[in-house]
Motif scaffolding. Structure first.
Motif, PDB file in Angstrom:
ATOM      1  N   ALA A 139      -4.194  10.674  10.387  1.00 11.05           N
ATOM      2  CA  ALA A 139      -3.881   9.260  10.139  1.00 11.05           C
ATOM      3  C   ALA A 139      -2.417   9.059   9.772  1.00 11.05           C
ATOM      4  O   ALA A 139      -1.901   7.937   9.860  1.00 11.05           O
ATOM      5  N   ALA A 140      -1.729  10.141   9.378  1.00 14.43           N
ATOM      6  CA  ALA A 140      -0.315  10.035   9.028  1.00 14.43           C
ATOM      7  C   ALA A 140       0.549   9.604  10.212  1.00 14.43           C
ATOM      8  O   ALA A 140       1.666   9.109  10.027  1.00 14.43           O
ATOM      9  N   SER A 141       0.041   9.772  11.434  1.00 19.72           N
ATOM     10  CA  SER A 141       0.812   9.414  12.633  1.00 19.72           C
ATOM     11  C   SER A 141       0.247   8.189  13.350  1.00 19.72           C
ATOM     12  O   SER A 141       0.493   8.006  14.541  1.00 19.72           O
ATOM     13  N   ASP A 142      -0.457   7.344  12.623  1.00 16.70           N
ATOM     14  CA  ASP A 142      -1.151   6.220  13.279  1.00 16.70           C
ATOM     15  C   ASP A 142      -0.224   5.225  13.980  1.00 16.70           C
ATOM     16  O   ASP A 142      -0.682   4.474  14.848  1.00 16.70           O
ATOM     17  N   MET A 152       0.852  -1.196   0.000  1.00 18.12           N
ATOM     18  CA  MET A 152       0.000   0.000   0.000  1.00 18.12           C
ATOM     19  C   MET A 152       0.882   1.237   0.000  1.00 18.12           C
ATOM     20  O   MET A 152       1.750   1.402   0.862  1.00 18.12           O
ATOM     21  N   SER A 153       0.721   2.116  -0.976  1.00 19.72           N
ATOM     22  CA  SER A 153       1.561   3.300  -1.088  1.00 19.72           C
ATOM     23  C   SER A 153       1.077   4.398  -0.154  1.00 19.72           C
ATOM     24  O   SER A 153      -0.069   4.400   0.303  1.00 19.72           O
ATOM     25  N   PHE A 154       1.969   5.351   0.092  1.00 18.29           N
ATOM     26  CA  PHE A 154       1.645   6.464   0.988  1.00 18.29           C
ATOM     27  C   PHE A 154       0.561   7.344   0.374  1.00 18.29           C
ATOM     28  O   PHE A 154       0.591   7.658  -0.814  1.00 18.29           O
ATOM     29  N   ASN A 155      -0.388   7.770   1.205  1.00 12.98           N
ATOM     30  CA  ASN A 155      -1.481   8.625   0.773  1.00 12.98           C
ATOM     31  C   ASN A 155      -1.305  10.015   1.382  1.00 12.98           C
ATOM     32  O   ASN A 155      -1.486  10.188   2.585  1.00 12.98           O
ATOM     33  N   PRO A 156      -0.957  11.027   0.578  1.00 16.31           N
ATOM     34  CA  PRO A 156      -0.793  12.383   1.128  1.00 16.31           C
ATOM     35  C   PRO A 156      -2.053  12.895   1.814  1.00 16.31           C
ATOM     36  O   PRO A 156      -1.978  13.749   2.707  1.00 16.31           O
ATOM     37  N   GLY A 157      -3.199  12.352   1.431  1.00 14.88           N
ATOM     38  CA  GLY A 157      -4.442  12.767   2.060  1.00 14.88           C
ATOM     39  C   GLY A 157      -4.569  12.351   3.509  1.00 14.88           C
ATOM     40  O   GLY A 157      -5.489  12.801   4.209  1.00 14.88           O
ATOM     41  N   SER A 158      -3.647  11.505   3.976  1.00 14.82           N
ATOM     42  CA  SER A 158      -3.711  11.055   5.366  1.00 14.82           C
ATOM     43  C   SER A 158      -3.441  12.184   6.356  1.00 14.82           C
ATOM     44  O   SER A 158      -3.698  12.033   7.548  1.00 14.82           O
ATOM     45  N   PHE A 159      -2.942  13.317   5.877  1.00 13.18           N
ATOM     46  CA  PHE A 159      -2.730  14.469   6.753  1.00 13.18           C
ATOM     47  C   PHE A 159      -3.998  15.295   6.941  1.00 13.18           C
ATOM     48  O   PHE A 159      -4.032  16.163   7.796  1.00 13.18           O
ATOM     49  N   GLN A 160      -5.012  15.043   6.125  1.00 16.56           N
ATOM     50  CA  GLN A 160      -6.250  15.819   6.215  1.00 16.56           C
ATOM     51  C   GLN A 160      -7.111  15.338   7.380  1.00 16.56           C
ATOM     52  O   GLN A 160      -7.094  14.155   7.739  1.00 16.56           O
TER      53      GLN A 160
END
Length: 257
Positions: free
Chosen positions: A237-240, A1-9
């Motif tokens: 979610a970027a820091s999960d 699973m690639s990184f999703n920049p939207g995870s910071f939203q």
């Protein structure tokens, strides 16, 4: 699973920030709101909380209020339970409410010691417990405890404040130990010296400001908006998989001697 920049939203998330009627708390509310969160302004005074919420809504940020005193355990439990039932889930908690008292340690008044601990430490415990009980049931949640460089460093005249913030740092690690298995991430955000109303006496002290700028690798006071990026990261979610950590936002102050 690639990184999703939207995870910071933070779209669709709701963030309660204690003591957010002014200063760092208000700026963190703005930052989280700019990232998409609906923010919950907390103050002991209903009129003040409502005025701040209206101001944020005028800026395009979704804002609600939760009125309680972090030192009133029964009152804050009732307020948070009622909010969860009538308004909605609190997905993000920022424990920001805090006070400062300054005096030589040998002369420090017992009443001031107890006041510091009630707000800076007991308040974090009570509010976190009230909110976490709901987060545990949902098996998700973010808790950000506002620590300080004084969580790690001491300075004359504020030893009790340092003790309270050092305890918050360790309480953060304890939250991780207890609640990570329930899908909750609890981390600390530790500001260095920021230009806030709480620090007005130090800002106006030319000798102290000169010392601070020489002592800090960045060579200046922090600006409150510079805390928002780290807060958004820890709320997202970027820091999960980050838990029990304390991020020092201090211009390098704690990294050098």
């Amino acid at each position: 699973m690639s990184f999703n920049p939207g995870s910071f939203q933070l779209d669709g998330r709701r963030a309660l920030i204690t003591g957010s009627g002014k200063g760092i708390g208000l700026e963190l509310a703005r930052g989280l709101g700019a990232a998409g969160a609906k923010v919950v302004i907390n103050d002991r005074n209903r009129d003040k909380a409502q005025a701040v919420a209206r101001q944020l809504r005028d800026e395009g940020i979704g804002a609600e209020i939760a009125v309680f005193d972090v030192t009133d355990r029964a009152g804050l439990f009732e307020a948070i339970d009622t909010f969860e039932t009538r308004v909605g889930a609190i997905d993000i908690l920022v424990n920001n409410a805090g006070i400062q008292r300054r005096a030589p340690l040998e002369d420090f008044a017992a009443d001031d010691w107890h006041a510091l601990m009630r707000v800076n430490l007991d308040g974090v415990f009570h509010v976190s417990q009230a909110v976490a009980r709901h987060m545990i049931g949902r098996r998700r949640g973010k808790i950000i405890n506002i620590c300080s460089v004084q969580s790690q460093l001491a300075r004359p005249s504020i030893a009790p404040y340092a003790a309270s913030k050092g305890a918050v740092k360790m309480l953060t690690q304890g939250m991780c130990a207890e609640w990570a298995r329930h899908g909750i991430q609890a981390n600390g955000l530790a500001p260095g010296y920021f230009a806030t109303e709480m620090n007005r006496a130090l800002i106006d002290d030319q000798a102290f400001s000169q010392w601070l700028c020489k002592r800090t690798p960045a060579g200046r006071w922090g600006r409150v908006e510079e805390l928002c990026g780290s807060a958004v990261f820890l709320a997202s979610a970027a820091s999960d998989f980050i838990n029990g950590q304390t991020i020092f936002v201090d211009g390098g102050l704690t990294s050098v001697v």
